[in-house]
Design a protein around this motif. Structure first.
Motif, short mmCIF file in Angstrom:
data_model
loop_
_atom_site.label_atom_id
_atom_site.label_comp_id
_atom_site.label_asym_id
_atom_site.label_seq_id
_atom_site.Cartn_x
_atom_site.Cartn_y
_atom_site.Cartn_z
N GLY A 175 1.18 -1.04 -0.10
CA GLY A 175 0.19 0.11 -0.19
C GLY A 175 0.45 1.39 0.05
N LEU B 287 -5.52 6.25 -2.22
CA LEU B 287 -6.24 4.65 -3.81
C LEU B 287 -5.03 5.91 -4.29
CD1 LEU B 287 -7.98 3.43 -4.50
CD2 LEU B 287 -10.24 5.19 -4.83
N SER C 57 -1.66 4.61 -4.78
CA SER C 57 -1.68 2.76 -3.98
C SER C 57 -1.13 2.20 -5.26
CB SER C 57 -2.62 2.38 -3.37
OG SER C 57 -2.69 2.18 -2.12
N VAL C 58 -2.16 2.69 -6.19
CA VAL C 58 -1.87 1.61 -7.81
C VAL C 58 -1.40 2.43 -9.07
CG1 VAL C 58 -2.78 0.30 -9.56
CG2 VAL C 58 -3.98 0.90 -6.99
N ILE D 262 -4.48 -1.27 -1.61
CA ILE D 262 -4.67 0.43 -1.26
C ILE D 262 -4.83 0.48 -0.37
CG2 ILE D 262 -6.94 1.73 -1.69
CD1 ILE D 262 -7.40 -0.14 -3.95
N ALA E 32 -6.57 3.37 1.99
CA ALA E 32 -7.18 4.94 1.50
C ALA E 32 -8.15 5.13 2.63
CB ALA E 32 -8.62 5.04 0.36
N ASP F 245 -12.55 8.22 -1.45
CA ASP F 245 -11.95 6.96 -1.63
C ASP F 245 -12.59 5.87 -1.51
OD1 ASP F 245 -9.46 8.46 -3.16
OD2 ASP F 245 -8.04 7.64 -1.30
N TYR G 272 -10.22 1.45 -10.54
CA TYR G 272 -9.18 0.53 -10.19
C TYR G 272 -9.23 -0.87 -10.33
CZ TYR G 272 -7.80 5.34 -8.72
OH TYR G 272 -7.26 6.12 -9.28
N LEU H 212 -8.43 -4.01 -0.72
CA LEU H 212 -8.36 -2.98 0.09
C LEU H 212 -8.14 -2.77 1.43
CD1 LEU H 212 -11.00 0.21 -0.13
CD2 LEU H 212 -8.76 -0.64 1.82
#
Length: 375
Positions: free
Chosen positions: A227, A231, A234-235, A250, A252, A257, A266, A279
């Motif tokens: 992470g 959001l 993270s990607v 992720i 968040a 988010d 995502y 998440l």
């Protein structure tokens, strides 16, 4: 006549193909939690935590490899050093303090008996920024850019993966009945800014290659990112294109988010790249601060917080994402700063999280993690 005769065959084949696709897409989601200091808790607290997790159907517990010397979040700690307490060890086995690994040996066996696997976070930016062995030697920038630092840190990762479990007599890299996944670091680079993260995406992929190189391609254990701050951070494209990474994590907390509409793009990106998405950190603040930002404040109305937990969890479920809550405590929550935690003792929010976790286990998932979970 040939076309007429073949039409039912085509229709039947198409039916079974469609059915198989629907079965894949209908995999159920799941929920879990984190407890970064799990290696330091007592046996009684461990039992309380795992029983609570089992009652809610929480399937994964994320734990960190790092030292702790004082009580955390109201939980009494049996102190332990970091794996590399004084200096980076660079593969010198006499230099490592394996206490934290041995503590987690016991923890993962107990967790397995409650249907829970561990997600192992092998280092944290928190420790780096607090001047652990790597922070003192390389600082928060050079650690990610210096080739020597990366080579020495890879030795840490290899040491963890090849640690031989004290009772199971197998290295951790072979313990797919007990370990859900490995990630090199919690929130790598977050204190260096988003532009730094974007410029050093390869660091994450290179560490994943080190981990995957030890695990092999069919270990039954996932390689994950750990992470970032929010959001979109993270990607990263470099994470999605990295062959060695299985799961993009992720983190968040902002309310924007946590909406289904924010998360779904995502999910689509991960699916297009052949990656899984989770998440891995989110929570509902105990305080009444805006945007779920949680340093301090007045206590939020209990029903409002419970509704936040259920609402945001449902939004995450609707996006098709499994999730890990930050954090479930084996004790009463002391409501100290940045309080997203939920205690298992006298906490009215626990029932809401139990309900949300059970709902997650019935939600349709965008990614099939079933092979990596205990049933």
């Amino acid at each position: 006549m040939f076309a007429s005769a073949s039409k039912p065959v085509f229709t039947l084949c198409a039916f079974f193909l469609l059915l198989s696709v629907q079965v894949v897409q209908a995999a159920n989601s799941f929920a879990g939690s984190s407890l970064y200091y799990a290696a330091g808790i007592s046996e009684d607290d461990r039992t309380t935590l795992l029983k609570g997790m089992q009652s809610a159907g929480l399937k994964v517990l994320r734990v960190w490899i790092g030292g702790q010397s004082t009580s955390q979040k109201g939980t009494k700690i049996n102190p332990f050093h970091d794996l590399e307490p004084n200096t980076p060890c660079n593969g010198d086995t006499s230099c490592y303090d394996d206490t934290v690994l041995k503590r987690l040996d016991d923890f993962m066996v107990a967790a397995n008996s409650y249907g829970v696997k561990l997600l192992i976070t092998m280092h944290s930016y928190n420790a780096l920024g607090s001047h652990d062995a790597y922070g003192k030697w390389y600082g928060i920038g050079d650690f990610y850019s210096d080739s020597e630092a990366q080579s020495i840190f890879d030795a840490r990762l290899k040491h963890i993966l090849n640690h031989v479990h004290t009772s199971l007599n197998k290295p951790w890299k072979e313990l797919n009945d007990y370990i859900f996944g490995f990630e090199a670091e919690n929130e790598a680079m977050i204190g260096d800014g988003q532009s730094f993260v974007q410029a050093h995406q390869q660091w994450q992929c290179d560490r994943a290659k080190t981990i995957k190189g030890q695990l092999g391609d069919n270990s039954g254990i996932l390689v994950m990112t750990g992470g970032e701050s929010w959001l979109s951070e993270s990607v990263q494209p470099g994470f999605l294109s990295c062959d060695a990474l299985d799961v993009i994590s992720i983190h968040a907390y902002g309310t924007g988010d946590l909406t289904t509409s924010a998360l779904k793009p995502y999910v689509s990106k991960a699916q297009a790249a052949g990656k899984k998405l989770i998440l891995e950190e989110w929570g509902a603040c105990y305080f009444d601060t805006s945007n779920n930002n949680c340093p301090t404040g007045h206590a939020l109305d209990s029903n409002t917080r419970k509704n936040n937990i259920k609402k945001w969890a449902a939004q995450i479920d609707a996006a098709g994402l499994p999730w890990l809550y930050w954090q479930v405590l084996p004790n009463a929550d002391p409501h100290s700063g940045y309080d997203y935690e939920i205690g298992l003792v006298n906490d009215p929010s626990w029932s809401a999280l139990q309900q949300a976790a059970k709902a997650a286990s019935q939600a349709t998932a965008a990614f099939d993690f079933s092979a990596y979970l205990l049933q």
